[in-house]
Design an enzyme around this catalytic site. Structure first.
Site, PDB file in Angstrom:
ATOM      1  N   ALA A 255     -22.390  25.982   2.093  1.00 22.49           N
ATOM      2  CA  ALA A 255     -22.850  27.219   2.725  1.00 22.49           C
ATOM      3  C   ALA A 255     -23.866  27.869   1.806  1.00 22.49           C
ATOM      4  O   ALA A 255     -24.038  27.483   0.651  1.00 22.49           O
ATOM      5  CB  ALA A 255     -21.674  28.162   2.993  1.00 22.49           C
ATOM      6  N   ASN A 258     -27.368  33.714   1.808  1.00 23.41           N
ATOM      7  CA  ASN A 258     -28.528  34.540   2.150  1.00 23.41           C
ATOM      8  C   ASN A 258     -28.096  35.957   2.525  1.00 23.41           C
ATOM      9  O   ASN A 258     -27.154  36.159   3.271  1.00 23.41           O
ATOM     10  CB  ASN A 258     -29.273  33.923   3.343  1.00 23.41           C
ATOM     11  N   HIS A 290     -16.258  32.922  -1.017  1.00 23.22           N
ATOM     12  CA  HIS A 290     -17.265  32.650  -2.059  1.00 23.22           C
ATOM     13  C   HIS A 290     -18.634  33.184  -1.641  1.00 23.22           C
ATOM     14  O   HIS A 290     -19.296  33.894  -2.411  1.00 23.22           O
ATOM     15  CB  HIS A 290     -17.336  31.144  -2.311  1.00 23.22           C
ATOM     16  N   GLU A 291     -19.061  32.861  -0.449  1.00 18.97           N
ATOM     17  CA  GLU A 291     -20.394  33.287  -0.021  1.00 18.97           C
ATOM     18  C   GLU A 291     -20.462  34.798   0.157  1.00 18.97           C
ATOM     19  O   GLU A 291     -21.478  35.422  -0.167  1.00 18.97           O
ATOM     20  CB  GLU A 291     -20.791  32.569   1.273  1.00 18.97           C
ATOM     21  N   HIS A 294     -20.837  36.559  -3.170  1.00 17.77           N
ATOM     22  CA  HIS A 294     -22.193  36.460  -3.712  1.00 17.77           C
ATOM     23  C   HIS A 294     -23.026  37.704  -3.389  1.00 17.77           C
ATOM     24  O   HIS A 294     -24.049  37.934  -4.042  1.00 17.77           O
ATOM     25  CB  HIS A 294     -22.905  35.241  -3.132  1.00 17.77           C
TER      26      HIS A 294
END
Length: 850
Positions: A255, A258, A290-291, A294
């Site tokens: 993944a 963005n 996790h994404e 970020h």
């Protein structure tokens, strides 16, 4: 022709870009083979800059025109980018380029997947979209207009005006180009909403292709759990009005984070009981977390240059591990993390691909998205937290977010906040970031007159480019156990900061048994003279869950190595110890399942190599199979009872308790199938109402060579589901006998459903072969040849996936001369290809020449 001669990039050569990007405006006029990208970018020269050259990255772009302050220019164009004379005052650069998403099989930049437009810009994909300073330290706000005949038109940030065949988006938070995203196509939204801790209402969407709407609910719940957890644990609140996730079938990675528009490999977000296993559910929950995490550790604060990649990835992996530990079992999570670390990262450290957590040079940055950067980077964060304590860690993180919000940072800046909060000097600790290799921790003990002493000595073997290693700071969590298993000394953390260091305990009535590296407090290899009697004691009595598992693992390894080296029968102590664990109702089922697992065949291979012996993959495979059969025979009366007791009633749920019960039931079924020829597995397959039970039963049937009918039925049932078919491909290779694995994989590559251009399908088939230790390393060499054949075919289409798959050859020097020669031949055959990519060339050159 072959890519231009690779150029090595060095950390010490870092120079800031000579211009500030004040704002970015982009317009996309979408067309499959002729998308037009019109850019309008405001630049301001930096007076203090030493590099005044106005250079914009750009690759595979058809430039139609370019202007500065409205006047046409004739820039110098090279395969790497664009150079032009720039004014000394703030100016506007404009350009129009044409690109072809439909023919972009590398899946970098803007490409198409099943009729959908999507992007992947990390690390250097944005330069394939338009001319821009494509480097992480250049951050700016983006306004994007997307035009095309598609019902869904998405980009980063908050939505602006929209109408027929167009939509505008504005991201108010400065970001580097690698976080840019665009998606367009016929998609269906699975919507929800979230209220942040300050009362802000956030729109949530998971966008999928038609037919996948029923596979979004779990992902959405995982997202909301992640948002709540990040607020509660780190005080981080979401900062846009909308958060979108899009599922994409063709994606090189798991993944991408963005800003406000996460793009996910479909396998990492779509889940349903019928199509996803327990492992899939747990992986999806972790990747979504996790994404999302970020957003702060990666987006709001990013990395100055790609050498600092571990700054965002190591910290975010650590955060998602904390999240999973809180959502599920902390001890089980830790054990799984260490199994993964030892299986992947320790192998990197031992071989030609060894590099520091923060490397000091690279040729192709895509080749450094590694277990060292991610998993070892997370271990370094964990050690730092253990050394400074929970309160100081929390204060340091608050300072980090406050001090560096909106910046592109370095490891030095990260460590500085800890020094400022704690007053500690972390110069020596920094070696974990700058020195490659896994430290070996040698331990000697003595006991006399109530004084117990442990003497530790650390050494790190040489790695490519780093022959000498200085000592590091190593946190050693330790407890001392009495004869009855009680804790004479409860867990304490010793701080080792010298090459050799001794620690003493006074006033003990008897020599204790040490429990060293509790919780695996540091990513090191423990070297200590011990015996199976002590291992069995710790396996039965250690109060630390990780070290109890570790003792069983070491006992199993000792048993298997004796079987391989000497032809010894399986150890009665190990068999009895495992049987005791299986019946121990005080242990959670998932913990018992883990304690019954054996060391991997690759782990045994490395243990033999470390002992100076040449590993024989077939002998290792045979010993593992013999031990599993012996375990089944030893526990044959208990296995059916455990299997029955762990059946989960009611509708499927991926909650930790249910997953744990299924894990132990599947372990019992797998062992029992070796005795009943798969009869119980067939019953389970026929009655399975979820993919976990169906796949585990099919695995048993295939291993027992009675699975043909079930395999055909599985295909007939799931042939139209691309993610389930990935499982069908991979399982056949994984369950094949060593002598058949390459042939099975070769046959599957000729199947009508095999798709070379789809990374998931390629990894499911050829990745499964590389992971089949005895099959890939079969003495015929056909596994090596088959993988090389397909890597040669894939490289012109998708260099990233090709290069990462090349790691299958990284351990070639630990095998016998015949296997070494065959692997080297295949590596050199790939390297001889005239059009070989820079990604693959660098990887294989490092593997061959180290």
């Amino acid at each position: 022709m072959r890519d231009a001669a690779p150029q090595t990039i060095y950390l010490d050569d870092y120079t800031p870009f000579g211009f500030k990007v004040d704002e970015v405006n982009l317009t996309f006029k979408l067309a499959p083979t002729a998308t037009r990208v019109i850019s309008r970018i405001r630049f301001s020269p930096l007076p203090e800059a030493t590099n005044k050259m106005f250079f914009l990255h750009g690759e595979q772009l058809d430039l139609k025109w370019a202007k500065i302050n409205g006047t046409a220019i004739n820039p110098t164009i090279t395969p790497e980018g664009l150079t032009a004379d720039a004014p000394t005052e703030p100016f506007t650069f404009e350009a129009e380029v044409e690109i072809s998403p439909q023919t972009n099989t590398a899946l970098e930049g803007l490409y198409m997947s099943s009729g959908m437009y999507c992007t992947q810009c990390e690390a250097e994909g944005f330069r394939k979209i338009t001319y821009y300073p494509d480097r992480p330290d250049v951050m700016s706000t983006f306004t994007v207009r997307v035009e095309g005949p598609h019902p869904v038109l998405l980009s980063n940030g908050n939505p602006g005006t929209s109408g027929e065949n167009f939509a505008q988006w504005h991201d108010p938070w400065p970001k580097p180009a690698y976080l840019f995203a665009l998606v367009a196509g016929e998609l269906i939204a699975h919507p929800d909403r979230f209220t942040t801790m300050s009362g802000k209402d956030v729109e949530l969407n998971i966008y999928v292709r038609k037919g996948d709407e029923d596979k979004c609910a779990f992902g959405m719940e995982a997202l909301k759990k992640s948002m709540i957890w990040d607020e509660k644990v780190y005080g981080r609140e979401y900062d846009l009005d909308i958060f979108n996730i899009v599922a994409v079938d063709d994606f090189n990675m798991g993944a991408m984070e963005n800003k406000g528009l996460n793009v996910f490999n479909s396998s990492c977000v779509l889940a349903s009981p019928e199509t996803s296993t327990d492992d899939n559910f747990e992986r999806i929950e972790a990747i979504i977390a996790h994404e999302y995490f970020h957003n702060w550790t990666g987006n709001r604060i990013t990395c100055r240059d790609w050498f600092q990649l571990c700054l965002k990835e190591g910290l975010t992996v650590y955060r998602d591990s904390q999240f999973t530990s809180d959502m599920r079992s902390a001890s089980v999570k830790r054990i799984h993390d260490v199994i993964d670390l030892r299986g992947r990262q320790f192998a990197e450290d031992r071989g030609p691909l060894a590099h520091a957590v923060r490397p000091d040079n690279f040729v192709e940055i895509n080749n450094f998205y590694t277990a060292t950067v991610y998993e070892k980077g997370a271990e370094v964060i964990g050690m730092l937290k253990l050394l400074v304590g929970d309160k100081a860690y929390a204060k340091a993180l608050d300072l980090y977010f406050t001090r560096h919000d909106g910046q592109a940072c370095t490891i030095e800046g990260w460590l500085q906040v800890f020094e400022d909060v704690t007053g500690r000097n972390l110069k020596r600790f920094k070696r974990w970031y700058t020195s490659a290799g896994t430290p070996h921790l040698h331990v000697k003990e003595s006991y006399k007159n109530g004084r117990y002493k442990l003497t530790f000595r650390q050494e790190t073997p040489p790695t490519p480019g780093q022959p000498q290693k200085k000592p590091r700071v190593i946190p050693i969590a330790i407890g001392l156990l009495g004869e009855d298993g009680s804790e004479v000394v409860s867990t304490q953390v010793l701080e080792m900061n010298k090459r050799q260091q001794a620690f003493k305990w006074e006033g003990l009535s008897a020599k204790p048994t040490p429990s060293i590296l509790r919780g695996f407090s540091a990513p090191v290899i423990l070297e200590r003279d011990t015996n199976d009697e002590e291992r069995a004691f710790l396996f039965a009595r250690d109060t630390d869950p990780f070290n109890r598992w570790e003792a069983g693992r070491e006992l199993a390894k000792s048993t298997l190595l004796a079987m391989i080296k000497n032809g010894s029968p399986p150890s009665a102590g190990y068999l009895n110890g495992v049987h005791t664990v299986l019946r121990d109702e005080t242990l959670d089922p998932d913990t018992r399942a883990l304690m019954l697992s054996l060391p991997s065949q690759s782990e045994l291979t490395q243990a033999l190599a470390d002992a100076g012996q040449t590993p024989d993959p077939q002998a290792i495979h045979d010993a593992s199979q013999t031990l599993k059969l012996t375990l089944a025979q030893h526990m044959q009366n208990t296995l059916p009872r455990i299997y029955a007791a762990c059946q989960v009633a009611g509708p499927y749920s991926p909650d930790p308790v249910s997953i744990g019960k299924r894990a132990l039931a599947i372990t019992a079924l797998s062992l029992g199938s070796r005795l009943d020829g798969g009869k119980a597995a067939q019953v389970q397959y026929d009655s399975a109402d979820n993919m976990t039970l169906q796949m585990s039963a099919l695995s048993c049937l295939l291993r027992e060579n009675v699975g043909t009918a079930a395999l055909n039925a599985f295909y007939a049932q799931w042939k139209d589901n691309r993610l389930v078919m990935d499982k069908w491909f991979g399982l056949q290779v994984a369950c094949a006998a060593p002598e058949d694995a390459a042939d099975v994989a070769a046959k599957l590559t000729q199947h009508s459903d095999f798709d070379l251009k789809n990374p998931n399908r390629f990894r499911a088939t050829l990745g499964a072969l590389a992971a089949h230790h005895a099959g890939f390393h079969h003495i015929s060499g056909k596994g090596y040849t088959l993988l090389a054949d397909w890597l040669i075919k894939l490289d012109p289409l998708n260099p990233q996936t090709t290069a990462r798959m090349c790691s299958a050859f990284q351990t070639w020097k630990r095998y016998d001369p015949a296997r070494q020669a065959m692997m080297k031949t295949e590596v050199e055959r790939i390297l001889a290809q005239p059009t070989l990519s820079r990604d693959t060339s660098e990887m294989l050159t490092r593997i061959r020449d180290a």
